[in-house]
Each structure stands twice: as C-alpha cells, then as structure tokens.
Scaffold this motif. Structure first.
Motif, PDB file in Angstrom:
ATOM      1  N   PRO A  81      11.423 -14.571   8.707  1.00  0.00           N
ATOM      2  CA  PRO A  81      12.471 -15.446   9.591  1.00  0.00           C
ATOM      3  C   PRO A  81      13.438 -14.437  10.506  1.00  0.00           C
ATOM      4  CG  PRO A  81      12.117 -16.453   7.690  1.00  0.00           C
ATOM      5  CD  PRO A  81      11.392 -14.909   7.205  1.00  0.00           C
ATOM      6  N   ASP A  82      13.632 -13.045   9.861  1.00  0.00           N
ATOM      7  CA  ASP A  82      14.447 -12.332  10.513  1.00  0.00           C
ATOM      8  C   ASP A  82      13.836 -11.316  11.681  1.00  0.00           C
ATOM      9  OD1 ASP A  82      13.369 -10.463   8.959  1.00  0.00           O
ATOM     10  OD2 ASP A  82      15.312  -9.627   8.257  1.00  0.00           O
ATOM     11  N   GLN A  83      12.606 -11.653  11.889  1.00  0.00           N
ATOM     12  CA  GLN A  83      11.715 -11.058  12.656  1.00  0.00           C
ATOM     13  C   GLN A  83      11.443  -9.694  12.473  1.00  0.00           C
ATOM     14  OE1 GLN A  83      14.034 -12.191  16.295  1.00  0.00           O
ATOM     15  NE2 GLN A  83      12.028 -13.025  17.042  1.00  0.00           N
ATOM     16  N   THR A  84      11.306  -9.385  11.183  1.00  0.00           N
ATOM     17  CA  THR A  84      11.047  -8.135  10.554  1.00  0.00           C
ATOM     18  C   THR A  84       9.719  -8.316   9.811  1.00  0.00           C
ATOM     19  OG1 THR A  84      13.304  -7.545  10.319  1.00  0.00           O
ATOM     20  CG2 THR A  84      11.612  -6.359   8.995  1.00  0.00           C
ATOM     21  N   VAL A  85       8.774  -7.025   9.941  1.00  0.00           N
ATOM     22  CA  VAL A  85       7.619  -7.074   9.539  1.00  0.00           C
ATOM     23  C   VAL A  85       7.774  -5.993   8.618  1.00  0.00           C
ATOM     24  CG1 VAL A  85       5.308  -6.418   9.808  1.00  0.00           C
ATOM     25  CG2 VAL A  85       6.147  -8.067  11.046  1.00  0.00           C
ATOM     26  N   ARG A  86       7.297  -6.029   6.997  1.00  0.00           N
ATOM     27  CA  ARG A  86       7.325  -4.985   6.076  1.00  0.00           C
ATOM     28  C   ARG A  86       6.022  -4.445   6.171  1.00  0.00           C
ATOM     29  NH1 ARG A  86      10.736  -3.434   2.688  1.00  0.00           N
ATOM     30  NH2 ARG A  86       9.005  -3.058   1.185  1.00  0.00           N
ATOM     31  N   ILE A  87       5.911  -3.212   6.278  1.00  0.00           N
ATOM     32  CA  ILE A  87       4.881  -2.529   5.917  1.00  0.00           C
ATOM     33  C   ILE A  87       4.675  -2.111   4.395  1.00  0.00           C
ATOM     34  CG2 ILE A  87       3.676   0.069   6.203  1.00  0.00           C
ATOM     35  CD1 ILE A  87       5.035   0.071   8.883  1.00  0.00           C
ATOM     36  N   GLU A  88       3.692  -2.819   3.657  1.00  0.00           N
ATOM     37  CA  GLU A  88       3.738  -2.379   2.308  1.00  0.00           C
ATOM     38  C   GLU A  88       2.856  -1.282   1.771  1.00  0.00           C
ATOM     39  OE1 GLU A  88       5.465  -4.541   0.376  1.00  0.00           O
ATOM     40  OE2 GLU A  88       5.963  -6.092   1.842  1.00  0.00           O
ATOM     41  N   LYS A  89       2.026  -0.963   2.670  1.00  0.00           N
ATOM     42  CA  LYS A  89       1.257   0.148   2.313  1.00  0.00           C
ATOM     43  C   LYS A  89       0.905   1.094   3.456  1.00  0.00           C
ATOM     44  CE  LYS A  89      -1.181  -2.890  -1.096  1.00  0.00           C
ATOM     45  NZ  LYS A  89      -0.169  -2.919  -1.976  1.00  0.00           N
ATOM     46  N   ILE A  90       0.798   2.196   3.591  1.00  0.00           N
ATOM     47  CA  ILE A  90       0.411   3.075   4.485  1.00  0.00           C
ATOM     48  C   ILE A  90       0.051   4.393   3.709  1.00  0.00           C
ATOM     49  CG2 ILE A  90       2.922   3.957   5.118  1.00  0.00           C
ATOM     50  CD1 ILE A  90       1.467   4.304   8.091  1.00  0.00           C
ATOM     51  N   TYR A  91      -1.173   4.611   4.052  1.00  0.00           N
ATOM     52  CA  TYR A  91      -1.596   5.896   3.278  1.00  0.00           C
ATOM     53  C   TYR A  91      -2.628   6.604   4.039  1.00  0.00           C
ATOM     54  CZ  TYR A  91       0.623   4.320  -0.769  1.00  0.00           C
ATOM     55  OH  TYR A  91       1.555   3.640  -1.807  1.00  0.00           O
ATOM     56  N   LEU A  92      -2.671   7.779   4.279  1.00  0.00           N
ATOM     57  CA  LEU A  92      -3.500   8.895   4.996  1.00  0.00           C
ATOM     58  C   LEU A  92      -3.973  10.008   4.074  1.00  0.00           C
ATOM     59  CD1 LEU A  92      -4.855   9.492   7.802  1.00  0.00           C
ATOM     60  CD2 LEU A  92      -2.759  10.704   8.105  1.00  0.00           C
ATOM     61  N   HIS A  93      -5.615  10.113   4.113  1.00  0.00           N
ATOM     62  CA  HIS A  93      -5.849  11.309   3.279  1.00  0.00           C
ATOM     63  C   HIS A  93      -4.970  12.336   3.702  1.00  0.00           C
ATOM     64  CE1 HIS A  93      -8.649  14.277   1.528  1.00  0.00           C
ATOM     65  NE2 HIS A  93      -8.901  13.039   0.913  1.00  0.00           N
ATOM     66  N   PRO A  94      -4.602  13.366   2.741  1.00  0.00           N
ATOM     67  CA  PRO A  94      -3.815  14.387   2.975  1.00  0.00           C
ATOM     68  C   PRO A  94      -4.607  15.373   4.022  1.00  0.00           C
ATOM     69  CG  PRO A  94      -3.695  14.084   0.836  1.00  0.00           C
ATOM     70  CD  PRO A  94      -4.708  13.323   1.391  1.00  0.00           C
TER      71      PRO A  94
END
Length: 165
Positions: A81-94
């Motif tokens: 409701p506060d217009q925020t989106v949570r990035i719960e996961k972000i992964y990139l192969h090293p």
C-alpha cells in the motif's frame, strides 16, 4: 554480440529457477553463512513447491538468459500500500557479474514498478554479502539493520531502499 534477455517465468520454469539458485548459492554464500543454513534456505525457498506457492501468492519471477542459457533471476512481491515493491530474490551467476546484468534486472523491476505507480524498491541483503556495494551503486541506501529468524538460523541483514524518480 551476446544477446541477453529477461522474460517472465511461468510454472514450467520453476525447476530452472531452483537449479540456478542451487548453483549460484553454493558459489556465493560459503563464508557468508554456514553450509547448514545454505541447505536449509535452499530447501525452504527453492523447492518446486515453495516456488509454486510464491507464484500463487503474486510474486513475479523474471529469468535472465544469455541466448538460450538461463544465468540469473529476480523475484519481487506485489506492491504494498505504501507503493513500494520488495525485491525478494536477485541472483546472477558469478561468471556473469560485472557486466551490468544485475543492474539490468533491477532496472526492469524499477520500470515495471513505476508503470504500476510504484515509488520505491526495497530489498534485504546479508550484512556480510559483498553485493551490498553493488546495491549502493544502483542507488539503494540502508534504512534498517535486522536480525530475522529462519528455522534454527538467523538472517543478519540490512534493509535497503531505492526511491524511484
């Protein structure tokens, strides 16, 4: 020139996401968290059933490809409701880090968030994870330090936020 594409994941991609997570976590987290915690968190968050529940709860997963090869992913929760989106996961192969591909994933989530009227992105990062510097370079700032229980373990994180223009 190598083509990198980002596309929404579906139920048929859950095994790919799980395999990516296992590969990336075992290359990233030893030395940051214990092996027992890595096993626990991978089982809890990246089994096909756990990933399916996340999709059913409105999470969006985007898969990053180099040609036909999956190399990373980002997942975010529905807008609060506060217009925020949570990035719960972000992964990139090293092997692909340092090529602005992590930024590509964050920028895509920011664009999609803004299209929905969102004002900010938020994420958690382990306080010992070198990715903290990457997030800072992407415009995130630390807003809080938290210690969150997960099973018998603790996630010792920073909450980071990026305001969207």
């Amino acid at each position: 020139m190598t083509a990198y594409t980002l596309r929404p994941a579906t139920l048929t991609d859950l095994s790919t996401i799980g395999m990516l997570a296992h590969d990336i976590w075992w290359k990233t987290y030893p030395g940051i968290i214990s092996e027992a915690q890595i096993h626990y968190m991978l089982d809890a968050m990246y089994s096909e059933k756990a990933l399916q529940v996340q999709l059913e709860n409105g999470y969006t997963f985007l898969l990053l490809y180099e040609g036909a090869k999956p190399i990373g992913f980002v997942a975010y929760a529905p807008m609060r409701p506060d217009q925020t989106v949570r990035i719960e996961k972000i992964y990139l192969h090293p092997a692909y880090q340092g090529k602005r591909l992590g930024r590509k994933m964050i920028d895509e989530v920011a664009t999609l968030t803004q299209r929905q009227g969102g004002k900010a992105l938020e994420l958690n990062v382990n306080r010992s994870n070198p990715a903290k510097g990457f997030y800072e370079r992407c415009g995130f700032v630390i807003t809080q330090e938290v210690d969150l229980p997960i099973g018998e373990f603790w996630m010792n994180d920073y909450i980071m936020r990026k305001e969207l223009a």
